[in-house]
Every structure is written in C-alpha cells, then in structure tokens.
Design a protein around this motif. Structure first.
Motif, short mmCIF file in Angstrom:
data_model
loop_
_atom_site.label_atom_id
_atom_site.label_comp_id
_atom_site.label_asym_id
_atom_site.label_seq_id
_atom_site.Cartn_x
_atom_site.Cartn_y
_atom_site.Cartn_z
N VAL A 83 33.64 -21.80 69.99
CA VAL A 83 34.15 -21.54 68.86
C VAL A 83 33.60 -20.31 68.36
O VAL A 83 32.25 -20.12 68.73
N SER A 84 34.33 -19.39 67.79
CA SER A 84 33.52 -18.02 67.34
C SER A 84 32.54 -18.14 66.20
O SER A 84 32.42 -19.23 65.44
N ALA A 85 31.69 -16.99 66.37
CA ALA A 85 30.64 -17.36 65.17
C ALA A 85 31.08 -17.17 63.80
O ALA A 85 30.35 -17.74 62.95
N SER A 86 32.16 -16.32 63.71
CA SER A 86 32.73 -16.35 62.30
C SER A 86 33.19 -17.50 61.89
O SER A 86 33.03 -17.69 60.68
N MET A 87 33.83 -18.38 62.69
CA MET A 87 34.25 -19.68 62.09
C MET A 87 32.99 -20.57 62.08
O MET A 87 33.15 -21.39 61.01
N LEU A 88 32.00 -20.51 62.75
CA LEU A 88 30.93 -21.50 62.45
C LEU A 88 30.24 -21.22 60.89
O LEU A 88 29.52 -21.88 60.71
N ARG A 89 30.35 -19.85 60.93
CA ARG A 89 29.45 -19.25 59.72
C ARG A 89 30.29 -19.96 58.18
O ARG A 89 29.88 -20.17 57.42
N ALA A 90 31.61 -19.76 58.61
CA ALA A 90 32.80 -20.14 57.53
C ALA A 90 32.70 -21.78 57.25
O ALA A 90 32.72 -22.08 56.08
N LYS A 91 32.31 -22.42 58.19
CA LYS A 91 32.18 -23.82 58.18
C LYS A 91 30.82 -24.48 58.01
O LYS A 91 30.52 -25.45 58.10
N PHE A 92 29.76 -23.38 57.80
CA PHE A 92 28.49 -24.04 57.97
C PHE A 92 28.00 -25.04 56.95
O PHE A 92 27.68 -26.08 57.42
N THR A 93 28.48 -24.90 55.74
CA THR A 93 28.21 -26.21 54.59
C THR A 93 28.67 -27.23 55.16
O THR A 93 28.03 -28.27 55.12
N THR A 94 29.89 -27.29 55.43
CA THR A 94 30.59 -28.63 55.82
C THR A 94 30.18 -29.08 57.22
O THR A 94 29.84 -30.37 57.24
N MET A 95 29.70 -28.45 58.12
CA MET A 95 29.10 -28.97 59.15
C MET A 95 27.82 -29.61 59.09
O MET A 95 27.54 -30.61 59.61
N MET A 96 27.16 -28.92 58.08
CA MET A 96 25.60 -29.38 58.03
C MET A 96 25.82 -30.86 57.14
O MET A 96 24.98 -31.90 57.31
N ALA A 97 26.76 -30.83 56.11
CA ALA A 97 26.92 -31.85 55.66
C ALA A 97 27.34 -33.36 56.46
O ALA A 97 26.59 -34.37 56.18
N VAL A 98 28.18 -33.02 57.29
CA VAL A 98 28.81 -34.15 58.16
C VAL A 98 27.66 -34.49 59.28
O VAL A 98 27.33 -35.43 59.69
N LEU A 99 26.70 -33.45 59.83
CA LEU A 99 25.88 -34.02 60.97
C LEU A 99 24.37 -34.33 60.22
O LEU A 99 23.95 -35.13 60.95
N SER A 100 24.18 -34.06 59.06
CA SER A 100 23.09 -34.51 58.47
C SER A 100 22.99 -36.09 58.51
O SER A 100 21.94 -36.61 58.49
N GLN A 101 24.26 -36.53 58.15
CA GLN A 101 24.50 -38.04 57.87
C GLN A 101 23.91 -38.65 59.35
O GLN A 101 23.54 -39.93 59.30
N SER A 102 23.99 -37.94 60.38
CA SER A 102 23.66 -38.80 61.68
C SER A 102 21.93 -38.44 62.13
O SER A 102 21.72 -38.92 63.14
N LEU A 103 21.42 -37.89 61.38
CA LEU A 103 19.90 -37.49 61.49
C LEU A 103 19.07 -38.65 61.28
O LEU A 103 17.76 -38.64 61.20
N ASP A 104 19.45 -39.96 60.86
CA ASP A 104 18.64 -40.82 60.46
C ASP A 104 18.06 -41.53 61.61
O ASP A 104 18.73 -42.23 62.39
N LEU A 105 16.81 -41.34 61.80
CA LEU A 105 16.26 -42.05 63.11
C LEU A 105 16.49 -43.49 63.12
O LEU A 105 16.06 -44.08 64.21
N ALA A 106 16.17 -44.08 61.91
CA ALA A 106 16.20 -45.63 62.07
C ALA A 106 17.50 -46.17 62.64
O ALA A 106 17.64 -47.32 63.32
N SER A 107 18.59 -45.43 62.41
CA SER A 107 20.08 -46.08 62.90
C SER A 107 20.69 -45.53 64.20
O SER A 107 21.30 -45.92 64.94
N ALA A 108 19.99 -44.13 64.32
CA ALA A 108 20.90 -43.40 65.40
C ALA A 108 20.23 -43.75 66.72
O ALA A 108 19.15 -43.83 66.87
N ASP A 109 21.15 -43.49 67.84
CA ASP A 109 20.56 -43.58 69.19
C ASP A 109 19.93 -42.36 69.81
O ASP A 109 20.65 -41.37 69.09
N VAL A 110 19.56 -42.49 70.84
CA VAL A 110 19.15 -41.16 71.64
C VAL A 110 20.28 -40.33 71.98
O VAL A 110 20.23 -39.12 71.64
#
Length: 242
Positions: A83-110
């Motif tokens: 995906v183009s860098a410009s699109m990743l910059r445009a969607k940066f905040t949205t991407m961080m929001a959805v991915l951060s929910q999966s960073l919980d080490l207590a429930s996420a698998d390897v």
C-alpha cells in the motif's frame, strides 16, 4: 497489481483446502474480501484490499471473534507493504486504534502478535517526521520496545527486528530517527532495573546490539555508564552479554 503481491495472494488462496484451521481461515477471509471487491467493482489493487480489510477490522472491534480478527490482521500484514505510503499516513490514526486492541499480551497468541508487529512496523515506516511528534506514534514505539523484552522468543525477536528497522530508517530529512531518544531512554531504564529483572535486562542487551549505532550522540555516555554497572550486579549471564 504487481506479480509479487499476486503470488502471495495465490499462495493464500491455495490454502482453502488446508487441514490447518488457521490457514483455512486466512484463505476463506481472503476469498471473502475479493468477493467484496468484485461486488463493489473496485480496482483489483492493494488499496482496495486494504480498504476492505480495514472496514472489516473496524466492524469486528469488540465483537469477541478472535479467529476472524486474527485472519484480518494476518491479511493486513501481507497487504500493507504493497500500500502507498501516502495512504498509510492518511489512515495512521485509524490503523493504530484497531491494532492497539490486539497488543494485549494476556489474551493474544504468538502468531497474532507477530502479525500485529509486522503491521505496526509497516505503518510506522510510512510516517513522516511530524507524525512521530504525535503521542500515538511514540506510544506505539514504546509498546514495541516492551515487546522486545517479552519472554516469548518469537515475539521478542520480531519486535526487536521492528524496532531496529524503524530506527535505521528515519523519515527524511533527519539522519537520526525523531523517536530514537524514546528507544534509548527505554533501554537505559531497563538496564538500570537489571538487578530486579535480570531476564528483561538480558533481552534489552540484545536490543542494544541491534540499535546502539542508531542512538542520538548525547545518549552514548548514559549507555556506557549503564553497561559499566552491569558486571557489578553478580548476574553472570547479563554481565557476559554486556
């Protein structure tokens, strides 16, 4: 659509008959995404796959369906590098929001965490210097730094690779990454706590070896002082690595 990307997708499609459940789930999710792209008459290109997956990820947020979320994030880790860098910059905040929910080490698998780390690395690499002044980017780097000392070897290795990759590729025109001081301060804090948590210090030293030449010049004195203290802690393996 470039041939490398299409080759990756075809390998995933071929897994639809796999006896391994997660491979079958990945293939089924890909086919569903491609059906959506066709129905919407969208261009068959990485941006369309990205948009469809991001929409699905937002819909899955809070649904409790781990299998679907895992498949979506895995596919994102495949799609994002195309995906183009410009699109990743445009969607940066949205991407961080959805991915951060999966960073919980207590429930996420390897496997999930490795896919999340890959996604975060790709998105962060696309950001410019101004994005790195935002708390969300700095906080995400700290999360990756924390994962780089994780007790699980595969997670720790992938996080260390991501941190090293990010620091070694600062956004133009900077020569030193604008978040390098965050990484160096995290490392110094972990080394200062070596007596209380020698295992984390040991993992931190592995990260030092990968990133020390990427530090701001004014942080080297602190690093040398921290390393000089380690042999006095009577923790042989940490002292040997130092």
């Amino acid at each position: 659509m470039d041939s490398e990307f299409e080759h990756q997708l075809q390998k995933l499609r071929d897994k639809i008959g796999s006896k391994t459940p997660h491979q079958q789930q990945h293939a089924a999710m890909l086919l569903a995404v491609e059906e959506t792209i066709t129905e919407q008459k969208a261009p068959v290109e990485p941006a369309s796959y990205f948009a469809a997956l991001l929409t699905l990820m937002e819909q899955q947020s809070g649904s409790g369906s781990n299998a679907l979320s895992n498949a979506i994030i895995f596919l994102l880790s495949v799609v994002l590098p195309h995906v183009s860098a410009s699109m990743l910059r445009a969607k940066f905040t949205t991407m961080m929001a959805v991915l951060s929910q999966s960073l919980d080490l207590a429930s996420a698998d390897v496997a999930l965490l490795r896919s999340v780390i890959s996604c975060l690395e790709t998105v962060l690499l696309a950001q410019d210097a101004s994005s790195w002044r935002q708390p969300i980017a700095q906080g995400t780097l700290r999360s990756l730094m924390q994962l780089s000392t994780d007790s699980k070897p595969k997670i720790r290795k992938r996080a260390q690779e991501a941190v090293s990759s990010l620091l070694s590729r600062p956004p133009p025109p900077t020569a030193i990454h604008p978040a390098a001081h965050i990484a160096s301060q995290f490392i110094l804090e972990m080394l200062a706590n070596a007596k209380a948590d020698p295992q984390a210090a040991m993992h931190t030293l592995q990260l030092v070896k990968q990133t020390e030449m990427l530090w701001p010049a004014d942080e080297f004195e602190g690093l040398c002082a921290a390393l000089m203290q380690l042999p006095r802690l009577n923790t042989p393996y940490v002292a040997t690595l130092a």
